[in-house]
Design a protein around this motif. Sequence first.
Motif, PDB file in Angstrom:
ATOM      1  N   GLY A  77       0.795  -1.218   0.000  1.00 15.83           N
ATOM      2  CA  GLY A  77       0.000   0.000   0.000  1.00 15.83           C
ATOM      3  C   GLY A  77       0.822   1.261   0.000  1.00 15.83           C
ATOM      4  N   GLU A  78       2.128   1.185   0.244  1.00 16.40           N
ATOM      5  CA  GLU A  78       2.968   2.365   0.200  1.00 16.40           C
ATOM      6  C   GLU A  78       3.672   2.459  -1.146  1.00 16.40           C
ATOM      7  N   PRO A  79       3.669   3.595  -1.817  1.00 14.99           N
ATOM      8  CA  PRO A  79       4.348   3.737  -3.097  1.00 14.99           C
ATOM      9  C   PRO A  79       5.828   3.435  -2.963  1.00 14.99           C
ATOM     10  N   ARG A 129       2.707   5.582  -8.914  1.00 10.18           N
ATOM     11  CA  ARG A 129       1.667   4.658  -8.479  1.00 10.18           C
ATOM     12  C   ARG A 129       2.216   3.242  -8.551  1.00 10.18           C
ATOM     13  N   PHE A 167       3.395  -0.244  -6.219  1.00  2.75           N
ATOM     14  CA  PHE A 167       3.127  -0.887  -4.940  1.00  2.75           C
ATOM     15  C   PHE A 167       3.746  -2.281  -4.901  1.00  2.75           C
ATOM     16  N   GLY A 227      -3.211   0.636  -1.881  1.00  3.84           N
ATOM     17  CA  GLY A 227      -3.064   2.060  -2.167  1.00  3.84           C
ATOM     18  C   GLY A 227      -4.372   2.749  -2.445  1.00  3.84           C
TER      19      GLY A 227
END
Length: 580
Positions: free
Chosen positions: A21-23, A29, A31, A180
Amino acid sequence: MTRRGVLAAAAATAAAPFTLGEPATAGARSFKLSVLGTSDTHGNVYNWDYYRDAEYDDSAHNDVGVAKLAALINQIRGERGTTSLVLDAGDTIQGTPLATYYAKQEPITETGEKHPMAKAMNVLHYDAVTLGNHEFNYGLPLLNLWIKQLGFPALAANAVNVATGRPAFRPYLIKKLIVGGSTLRVGILGLTNPGVAIWDRANIEGLLRFEDLVATAAKYVPIMRRNGADLVLISAHGGDSGTSSYGPELPNENPSALIAERVPGIDAILFGHAHADVPQRFVTNAETGDQVLLSEPSKWGQRLTRMDFTLTRERGRWAVTAKQATTLNTNTVAEDPAVLKAVRKQHAKTVAYVNQVVATSIVELSAAESRYRDTPILDYINRVQTDTVTAALAGTEYAGLPVLSIAAPFSRTAVFPRGEVKIKDVAGLYIYDNTLEAVVLTGAEVKAYLEYSAKYFVTSAPGAPVDPATISDPAVPDYNYDVISGLAYDIDISEPVGRRIVFRDPVDPAARFVVAVNNYRRSGGGNFPGIVKTQVYNAQQEIRQLLIDWAQRRGTIDPADFFEPNWRLVRAGEPVFPEA
């Protein structure tokens, strides 16, 4: 890869954790997603060897069990978050006395108790399990109840209900993950092994059929894509060698690499069945040129597969931009206490059961030399099988035929100690849940069977040094070398394969014999010639239990009651190993 290499790869992966979920980079974009895979746990929950009544250990100091796997999985979930996926590629409910106890001694179909492998796996909250061939060993009622006890789906797309022509089990699922802030749909297709049709014919004949894994994948992968799968994973109970242990009458046994090569649209395959440690393998899809990631996590919970995917989200679509895999060694962690607690009572009951004394042996009997020398402990199996079939056929049209018996040296470590012999000692000699059957073979068929078995040995010239450790072909497993009691014969390993069996007394090729044999072999396992015939005896009696019952009735195990040396290895007529 060596064990040191496996550990190094595991350490490298673990040293660079990422959070779902964190770039990966600011403003992009991109993940990360981890898929964790287990396979061939074979009834192992505790890190325990029930045959030795001690903590499991081997020469490489591997550990086993779902409790060990759970500790690693929980570590990674701590890094990745709860949306990482955990899959299993099958062979779950057979393989240890723990699993056997709740299938045979106190079957869950009679008691209603939850199976220990359901309890253990439910603690872990798997996302899906694929059915392996050994899931069918105890019949469909037990299998169906176990599936109901699971808190997650059991998959097998290529198992088809004969009556309806529809899938007998759930073929696939599409798991939705929030990554994300967007929804990632992961399709998971389960494929079981077609060999079930041979190995467990008695349990599924007329009820289920098993279709080709490659063709089934080609059918369902487009369906999963049309139904919105952004990422497609296959969990297959079939190795990657492309070979089969049986003949061409069934689809390929080990087609995982072929699936990757021939079916477009697959991102990765978790596979099992071969019990190999395959940390990472890439196969190029012939149609698209895409690289399909494959991994197999060894056996019994010794390894955990970790697949890591880098994903990008652009214009409402997901794409995989990088992927890698490794296998993690479970000997690096302590057992998960929650899994141990869930199964503690069942484990203790099994330990107490296998430590029951069944007889007294007047001498120590060992299986260590049974691959290359006629030993009393292997003749113990043959005597029990011969006695059982002879008694059952008394008064029938087959009563006048000589009874032969087939056994294989499954274990190199089994021992009946001098003195008290316990259930665990007998179970260690016969580690499979086979049942006893019998068929009629001619003398010619018996010879052909023995010639096929004799390919187990490498060719050795007369007078050349012989090392028992290297006398066998490493490509042929011990369980595919059979010996036969009731006829005296030599195996001349100086001769080429197919010309090795010499009967010490003439055997009429047209003579008829009743042959006692296990259900796996009689159903075609190992592809031995001539043995797949209609049974003249099939009482569905487990051979291991027959061995236990025979010992209990007599109270004493004495080689004089059953040891009849009848075969030996020779070179040009001279024994390879002098009599001990």
